[in-house]
Design a protein around this motif. Structure first.
Motif, PDB file in Angstrom:
ATOM      1  N   TYR A 185       0.850  -1.186   0.000  1.00 34.08           N
ATOM      2  CA  TYR A 185       0.000   0.000   0.000  1.00 34.08           C
ATOM      3  C   TYR A 185       0.891   1.243   0.000  1.00 34.08           C
ATOM      4  CZ  TYR A 185      -3.659  -3.303   1.179  1.00 34.08           C
ATOM      5  OH  TYR A 185      -4.529  -4.352   1.147  1.00 34.08           O
ATOM      6  N   SER A 186       0.316   2.330  -0.481  1.00 40.24           N
ATOM      7  CA  SER A 186       1.030   3.606  -0.509  1.00 40.24           C
ATOM      8  C   SER A 186       0.107   4.688   0.033  1.00 40.24           C
ATOM      9  CB  SER A 186       1.449   3.960  -1.941  1.00 40.24           C
ATOM     10  OG  SER A 186       1.867   5.316  -2.028  1.00 40.24           O
ATOM     11  N   MET A 187       0.670   5.614   0.786  1.00 39.93           N
ATOM     12  CA  MET A 187      -0.098   6.764   1.273  1.00 39.93           C
ATOM     13  C   MET A 187      -0.439   7.718   0.147  1.00 39.93           C
ATOM     14  SD  MET A 187       2.093   7.373   4.734  1.00 39.93           S
ATOM     15  CE  MET A 187       2.439   5.988   5.825  1.00 39.93           C
ATOM     16  N   SER A 188       0.094   7.456  -1.027  1.00 42.47           N
ATOM     17  CA  SER A 188      -0.268   8.172  -2.249  1.00 42.47           C
ATOM     18  C   SER A 188      -0.154   9.680  -2.104  1.00 42.47           C
ATOM     19  CB  SER A 188      -1.680   7.758  -2.691  1.00 42.47           C
ATOM     20  OG  SER A 188      -2.014   8.318  -3.940  1.00 42.47           O
ATOM     21  N   CYS A 189      -1.315  10.359  -2.122  1.00 43.08           N
ATOM     22  CA  CYS A 189      -1.340  11.820  -2.206  1.00 43.08           C
ATOM     23  C   CYS A 189      -1.137  12.508  -0.876  1.00 43.08           C
ATOM     24  CB  CYS A 189      -2.681  12.270  -2.791  1.00 43.08           C
ATOM     25  SG  CYS A 189      -4.098  11.590  -1.888  1.00 43.08           S
ATOM     26  N   ASN A 190      -1.083  11.789   0.235  1.00 44.54           N
ATOM     27  CA  ASN A 190      -1.038  12.458   1.539  1.00 44.54           C
ATOM     28  C   ASN A 190      -0.137  11.759   2.545  1.00 44.54           C
ATOM     29  OD1 ASN A 190      -3.852  13.707   0.573  1.00 44.54           O
ATOM     30  ND2 ASN A 190      -3.039  14.929   2.240  1.00 44.54           N
ATOM     31  N   THR A 191       1.154  11.837   2.283  1.00 42.64           N
ATOM     32  CA  THR A 191       2.112  11.434   3.317  1.00 42.64           C
ATOM     33  C   THR A 191       2.229  12.523   4.378  1.00 42.64           C
ATOM     34  OG1 THR A 191       3.844  12.327   1.905  1.00 42.64           O
ATOM     35  CG2 THR A 191       3.528   9.947   1.841  1.00 42.64           C
ATOM     36  N   ASP A 192       1.757  13.707   4.054  1.00 44.84           N
ATOM     37  CA  ASP A 192       1.990  14.919   4.840  1.00 44.84           C
ATOM     38  C   ASP A 192       1.842  14.725   6.343  1.00 44.84           C
ATOM     39  OD1 ASP A 192      -0.721  14.519   4.389  1.00 44.84           O
ATOM     40  OD2 ASP A 192      -1.208  16.636   4.233  1.00 44.84           O
ATOM     41  N   ILE A 193       0.631  14.402   6.798  1.00 47.03           N
ATOM     42  CA  ILE A 193       0.434  14.192   8.228  1.00 47.03           C
ATOM     43  C   ILE A 193       0.321  12.710   8.570  1.00 47.03           C
ATOM     44  CG2 ILE A 193      -0.682  16.424   8.529  1.00 47.03           C
ATOM     45  CD1 ILE A 193      -3.362  14.890   8.714  1.00 47.03           C
ATOM     46  N   VAL A 194       0.228  11.859   7.551  1.00 51.89           N
ATOM     47  CA  VAL A 194      -0.008  10.440   7.801  1.00 51.89           C
ATOM     48  C   VAL A 194       1.239   9.757   8.356  1.00 51.89           C
ATOM     49  CG1 VAL A 194      -0.736   8.249   6.795  1.00 51.89           C
ATOM     50  CG2 VAL A 194      -1.788  10.377   6.026  1.00 51.89           C
ATOM     51  N   VAL A 195       2.409  10.055   7.795  1.00 46.45           N
ATOM     52  CA  VAL A 195       3.646   9.422   8.269  1.00 46.45           C
ATOM     53  C   VAL A 195       3.835   9.674   9.765  1.00 46.45           C
ATOM     54  CG1 VAL A 195       6.157   9.442   8.090  1.00 46.45           C
ATOM     55  CG2 VAL A 195       4.779   9.516   6.017  1.00 46.45           C
ATOM     56  N   GLU A 196       3.775  10.929  10.155  1.00 47.96           N
ATOM     57  CA  GLU A 196       3.955  11.288  11.558  1.00 47.96           C
ATOM     58  C   GLU A 196       2.751  10.858  12.385  1.00 47.96           C
ATOM     59  OE1 GLU A 196       5.932  12.997  14.892  1.00 47.96           O
ATOM     60  OE2 GLU A 196       6.609  12.389  12.899  1.00 47.96           O
ATOM     61  N   GLY A 197       1.553  10.964  11.802  1.00 43.22           N
ATOM     62  CA  GLY A 197       0.345  10.602  12.526  1.00 43.22           C
ATOM     63  C   GLY A 197       0.342   9.144  12.962  1.00 43.22           C
ATOM     64  N   LEU A 198       0.726   8.240  12.058  1.00 43.04           N
ATOM     65  CA  LEU A 198       0.765   6.826  12.413  1.00 43.04           C
ATOM     66  C   LEU A 198       1.777   6.568  13.520  1.00 43.04           C
ATOM     67  CD1 LEU A 198       0.514   4.982   8.967  1.00 43.04           C
ATOM     68  CD2 LEU A 198      -1.307   5.685  10.500  1.00 43.04           C
ATOM     69  N   LYS A 199       2.935   7.192  13.415  1.00 38.61           N
ATOM     70  CA  LYS A 199       3.970   6.997  14.448  1.00 38.61           C
ATOM     71  C   LYS A 199       3.480   7.481  15.808  1.00 38.61           C
ATOM     72  CE  LYS A 199       7.957   7.548  11.352  1.00 38.61           C
ATOM     73  NZ  LYS A 199       9.095   8.451  10.992  1.00 38.61           N
ATOM     74  N   GLU A 200       2.897   8.667  15.833  1.00 39.61           N
ATOM     75  CA  GLU A 200       2.489   9.265  17.099  1.00 39.61           C
ATOM     76  C   GLU A 200       1.321   8.493  17.716  1.00 39.61           C
ATOM     77  OE1 GLU A 200       2.852  11.686  20.295  1.00 39.61           O
ATOM     78  OE2 GLU A 200       4.204  11.522  18.571  1.00 39.61           O
ATOM     79  N   ILE A 201       0.384   8.049  16.882  1.00 36.44           N
ATOM     80  CA  ILE A 201      -0.743   7.276  17.414  1.00 36.44           C
ATOM     81  C   ILE A 201      -0.257   5.968  18.022  1.00 36.44           C
ATOM     82  CG2 ILE A 201      -2.742   5.898  16.697  1.00 36.44           C
ATOM     83  CD1 ILE A 201      -3.502   8.241  14.840  1.00 36.44           C
ATOM     84  N   LYS A 202       0.667   5.305  17.360  1.00 34.66           N
ATOM     85  CA  LYS A 202       1.183   4.044  17.901  1.00 34.66           C
ATOM     86  C   LYS A 202       1.939   4.271  19.207  1.00 34.66           C
ATOM     87  CE  LYS A 202       1.246   1.811  13.412  1.00 34.66           C
ATOM     88  NZ  LYS A 202       2.034   1.369  12.258  1.00 34.66           N
ATOM     89  N   LYS A 203       2.630   5.396  19.285  1.00 33.90           N
ATOM     90  CA  LYS A 203       3.338   5.728  20.518  1.00 33.90           C
ATOM     91  C   LYS A 203       2.343   5.944  21.662  1.00 33.90           C
ATOM     92  CE  LYS A 203       6.574   8.733  19.954  1.00 33.90           C
ATOM     93  NZ  LYS A 203       7.223  10.060  19.764  1.00 33.90           N
ATOM     94  N   ARG A 204       1.284   6.677  21.390  1.00 38.70           N
ATOM     95  CA  ARG A 204       0.279   6.952  22.425  1.00 38.70           C
ATOM     96  C   ARG A 204      -0.544   5.701  22.741  1.00 38.70           C
ATOM     97  NH1 ARG A 204      -1.729  13.196  22.179  1.00 38.70           N
ATOM     98  NH2 ARG A 204       0.258  14.122  21.517  1.00 38.70           N
ATOM     99  N   ARG A 205      -0.725   4.865  21.733  1.00 36.29           N
ATOM    100  CA  ARG A 205      -1.431   3.598  21.962  1.00 36.29           C
ATOM    101  C   ARG A 205      -0.629   2.716  22.916  1.00 36.29           C
ATOM    102  NH1 ARG A 205      -2.950   0.273  16.688  1.00 36.29           N
ATOM    103  NH2 ARG A 205      -4.962   1.331  16.799  1.00 36.29           N
ATOM    104  N   ALA A 206       0.687   2.713  22.754  1.00 34.99           N
ATOM    105  CA  ALA A 206       1.546   1.913  23.632  1.00 34.99           C
ATOM    106  C   ALA A 206       1.496   2.403  25.076  1.00 34.99           C
ATOM    107  CB  ALA A 206       2.987   1.945  23.121  1.00 34.99           C
ATOM    108  N   GLN A 207       1.100   3.654  25.248  1.00 37.29           N
ATOM    109  CA  GLN A 207       0.979   4.223  26.586  1.00 37.29           C
ATOM    110  C   GLN A 207      -0.431   4.057  27.148  1.00 37.29           C
ATOM    111  OE1 GLN A 207       2.175   8.251  25.811  1.00 37.29           O
ATOM    112  NE2 GLN A 207       4.360   7.734  25.642  1.00 37.29           N
ATOM    113  N   GLY A 208      -1.251   3.269  26.452  1.00 39.89           N
ATOM    114  CA  GLY A 208      -2.584   2.977  26.956  1.00 39.89           C
ATOM    115  C   GLY A 208      -3.715   3.691  26.259  1.00 39.89           C
ATOM    116  N   GLY A 209      -3.411   4.507  25.241  1.00 41.16           N
ATOM    117  CA  GLY A 209      -4.450   5.234  24.519  1.00 41.16           C
ATOM    118  C   GLY A 209      -5.278   4.326  23.628  1.00 41.16           C
ATOM    119  N   LYS A 210      -6.487   4.734  23.368  1.00 42.73           N
ATOM    120  CA  LYS A 210      -7.424   3.944  22.572  1.00 42.73           C
ATOM    121  C   LYS A 210      -7.619   4.627  21.222  1.00 42.73           C
ATOM    122  CE  LYS A 210     -11.441   1.174  23.927  1.00 42.73           C
ATOM    123  NZ  LYS A 210     -12.606   1.118  24.835  1.00 42.73           N
ATOM    124  N   TYR A 211      -7.112   4.021  20.158  1.00 43.69           N
ATOM    125  CA  TYR A 211      -7.155   4.629  18.831  1.00 43.69           C
ATOM    126  C   TYR A 211      -7.470   3.560  17.791  1.00 43.69           C
ATOM    127  CZ  TYR A 211      -4.488   8.313  21.176  1.00 43.69           C
ATOM    128  OH  TYR A 211      -4.076   9.288  22.045  1.00 43.69           O
TER     129      TYR A 211
END
Length: 745
Positions: A185-211
């Motif tokens: 898969y490719s983020m295609s037209c919108n790597t802009d916030i998606v690259v960082e967004g996925l990283k940050e969500i996974k980081k917060r998920r590891a701290q107990g966040g629900k996403y």
């Protein structure tokens, strides 16, 4: 059962069927309703949903999520995004009649964002709220809910700010391809916030966040490379199937005016061959590219134009030190948050061609002129060894580095410190000359894995998407995509990004400039948000951080006409996006003001020099009254004739020869479309700026017969046979507009 799945992270049950889904499992769904069921079961009914700006929106998913919220008032839905792409809808009845004949042709198969349709109709339910950090310019003026819900955030900070705001569901459009028998898969037209967004969500998920992370795969979306490629497991759920392969929203091009072209010509003399370019969407972006294409493809005519306009004389020192007027032999590299169709036009015209590579030593050698993308010197290994970029003997990492970038040709292997080429082994003890000379036989012919642009998102006309989709994979890899945190700033890899972005020109637009060099770009002085700051702060910061870069702010000198005419160059303004201490280069249709590091009297004088002459006297008087200009100061004679008429006269001979057309790179509109839209737009402008003249024209038209040439237009608008007095009046207005626009010869 759904809730049990999410707690146990094992299986999801639907009756007799089992769907093995868990966080990061990348389960493939073809049913958007089931997907939304999961979201509500896991997250609950308090949903804060975010999606990327512009084209990257998962339309099927957000429409179903919104439909559930409409049906169930107990669901509280917040939608956080930017630039929702809307089909033109028109305000007046005449505009709606015109668009009714155009929109179906331009947007066939493109689904609407249903929450935006309801928003515009004033029918958004109270349990749904929308928040945007960047909007279409002027799209929400005098719209209290949108003004109150605007999130003022720099582009590079919006992931942090959105998650702090409470985002718990994120979804975006993705593309899908089979590569070597495996699905990617490719983020295609919108790597802009998606690259960082996925990283940050996974980081917060590891701290107990629900996403929850959801991708909506559309085969029509160009499959882009760079940092865009991933496997399904990056997401919790991926929606995929024929229902999601809808047509993409193609943004029609705007016509380029004479003033736009002059801004483009003035900017073109500031771009260095071998440098870096950032440019935005719209008519001004097309105008800049048209100026660069003219400079490259028709340099003799280009030189004539800039000579007649006085650019070579007025700005000789600036051009010599910071600019260029020759053809592009080295070409340009693009570093731009928005990868727009303008860059594709530069590529097609052989200007966007300077490749950069993700290696500090290689970029140093390239910038020194020792190495080139198409020329690998025979002593390259000695040079890299001297720079301590590789070791002797070579390591596994060294071998990978050399083969990845094509310094060593393909088909080689590495074993126990030796390079294997078929039956022959080569020692990599580079302290011995015979080994170095032998390995020269293994060198490649050209460097590999370079790119000519690094973009964060794209949106454009359908022809732009088609051009990307039609490219061979290797060619498309030249157009790399990454997150906005990488594209818009130097932080994180300053040395490499600085080497890649040499001689950068960060070109951006503003609404107003003060004579002291401050720029207002995102809101009016009464606080009404026009668009948003976007990435402008970041470009300005980069332009000042890089020693060979410049920030170029484009300002149209005036707006309106007749009684509504106003200057966009003002003495002061109650809103500021770029403060005066970050001023650099300001360009209007009348010229260039190089104001970085200058004393304020020089700044004021230079900026007034490029203002419309109808406002220059007033600006000088204001500056003198404030003690910012010497009392005996006078505007030099060569800057006192800044008028639209002069610009038109200078460009007219070249337009007569076919240069500088309204749409330099084509349009999706038919000739009849353009005539209808253009004529009614001109009539609206006349009614606003010269109402007495417009009323006189309407009265005269009432006593004229309908020209036969008008009937095809009237048929389209359902006015050929008016059924009431209002339609008779509309018919006369349309005929008047067409007549004034020259559509009847």
């Amino acid at each position: 059962m759904v809730s049990e799945y999410f707690e146990n992270k094992e299986i999801l049950l639907y009756g007799e069927e089992e769907y093995p889904v868990k966080e990061g499992a990348g389960v493939i769904y073809d049913d958007v309703k089931k997907c939304v069921d999961d979201v509500i079961q896991y997250i609950g009914k308090d949903i804060c949903f975010a999606m990327p700006l512009a084209l990257g929106k998962p339309v099927r998913f957000v429409n179903e999520l919104y439909r559930r919220a409409k049906e169930d008032p107990s669901i509280k839905l917040k939608i956080v995004t930017a630039l929702p792409l809307e089909k033109p809808f028109g305000k007046s009845e005449l505009e709606k009649r015109v668009l009714k004949t155009i929109v179906p042709k331009l947007f066939e198969g493109v689904p609407d964002l249903e929450y935006m349709l309801d928003y515009r109709a004033g029918q958004l339910p109270p349990n749904v709220e929308t928040y945007e950090f960047f909007s279409k310019a002027g799209g929400y003026i005098n719209d209290p809910p949108a003004q109150q819900n605007h999130i003022a955030s720099n582009y590079t900070h919006i992931v942090r700010d959105a998650l702090d705001f409470g985002v718990n569901v994120f979804a975006n459009l993705v593309s899908v391809r089979e590569i070597d028998g495996k699905t990617y898969y490719s983020m295609s037209c919108n790597t802009d916030i998606v690259v960082e967004g996925l990283k940050e969500i996974k980081k917060r998920r590891a701290q107990g966040g629900k996403y929850l992370l959801i991708g909506e795969a559309n085969k029509n979306a160009p499959f882009m490379y760079g940092d865009a490629v991933f496997e399904a497991e990056e997401y919790d759920i991926i929606l995929q199937g024929p229902d999601f392969d809808y047509e993409l929203f193609g943004a029609p091009k705007n016509p380029v005016s004479v003033a736009d072209y002059w801004i483009g010509i003035n900017t073109s003399v500031l771009i260095k061959d071998g440098g870096t370019l950032q440019v935005g969407i719209g008519a001004l972006g097309d105008a800049i590219v048209a100026g660069l294409v003219m400079r490259n493809d028709h340099n003799e005519i280009y030189q004539e134009i800039i000579e007649k306009a006085g650019l070579k004389k007025r700005y000789a020192r600036l051009i010599q030190e910071w600019g260029d007027t020759g053809v592009f032999t080295k070409g340009l590299y693009g570093s731009s948050e928005m990868f727009v169709d303008a860059f594709m036009q530069l590529y097609k015209n052989g200007i966007l061609k300077r490749q950069v590579f993700d290696s500090v030593p290689l970029m140093k050698l390239i910038n020194e002129g020792y190495l080139a993308a198409d020329n690998i010197p025979s002593d390259i290994l000695e040079k890299l060894l001297e720079m301590k970029a590789i070791h002797s003997p070579l390591t596994d990492d060294d071998f990978h580095f050399l083969t990845h970038f094509g310094i060593l040709r393909g088909g080689l292997a590495f074993d126990n410190g030796d390079i294997i080429d078929g039956d022959q082994r080569y020692s990599t003890d580079l302290t011995k000359e015979e080994n170095r000379l032998a390995i020269r036989n293994l060198l490649g012919e050209k460097l590999l894995n370079g790119h000519i642009i690094l973009g964060a998102f794209f949106v454009g006309p359908r022809s732009f998407y088609k051009a990307l989709n039609d490219m061979p994979e290797e060619e498309r890899k030249l157009f790399a995509m990454s997150g906005v945190e990488k594209v818009n700033q130097l932080y994180g890899d300053e040395e490499l990004r600085s080497l890649q972005r040499k001689d950068a020109r960060f070109v951006n637009t503003g609404m107003k400039a003060t004579v002291l060099g401050a720029i207002a770009s995102d809101q009016l002085e009464n606080g009404q948000v026009v668009s948003g700051v976007g990435g402008q702060y970041n470009f300005v910061a980069m332009g000042h951080a890089l020693p060979d870069a410049r920030v170029i702010m484009l300002i149209k000198s005036t707006r309106g006409a007749g009684k509504t005419l106003k200057s966009n160059i003002v003495f002061s303004y109650g809103s500021c996006t770029v403060p005066k201490h970050l001023r650099d280069i300001i360009v209007t249709e009348y010229g260039i003001a190089d104001v970085r590091g200058k004393p304020e009297k020089e700044v004021i004088a230079q900026i007034i020099n490029i203002a419309d002459s109808r406002f220059q006297k007033q600006l000088v008087e204001q500056a003198k009254k404030a003690g910012k200009l010497p009392m005996d100061y006078e505007i030099p004679p060569e800057y006192r004739n800044n008028t639209p008429q002069k610009l038109q006269e200078m460009l007219a001979p070249y337009q007569a020869k076919g240069y500088f057309p309204p749409f330099p790179f084509g349009t999706d509109f038919s000739t009849e479309d353009l005539q209808l839209v253009g004529s009614l737009k001109a009539l609206n402008a006349q009614m606003s700026s010269y109402p007495a003249r417009a009323i006189k024209g309407v009265l005269a038209e009432l006593f004229r017969s309908i020209p036969p040439a008008a009937y095809p237009y009237l048929e389209r608008m359902g006015l050929a046979k008016p059924s009431c007095l209002k339609e008779r009046l509309y018919r006369k207005l349309v005929v008047l507009a067409l007549r004034n626009f020259g559509c009847f010869g």
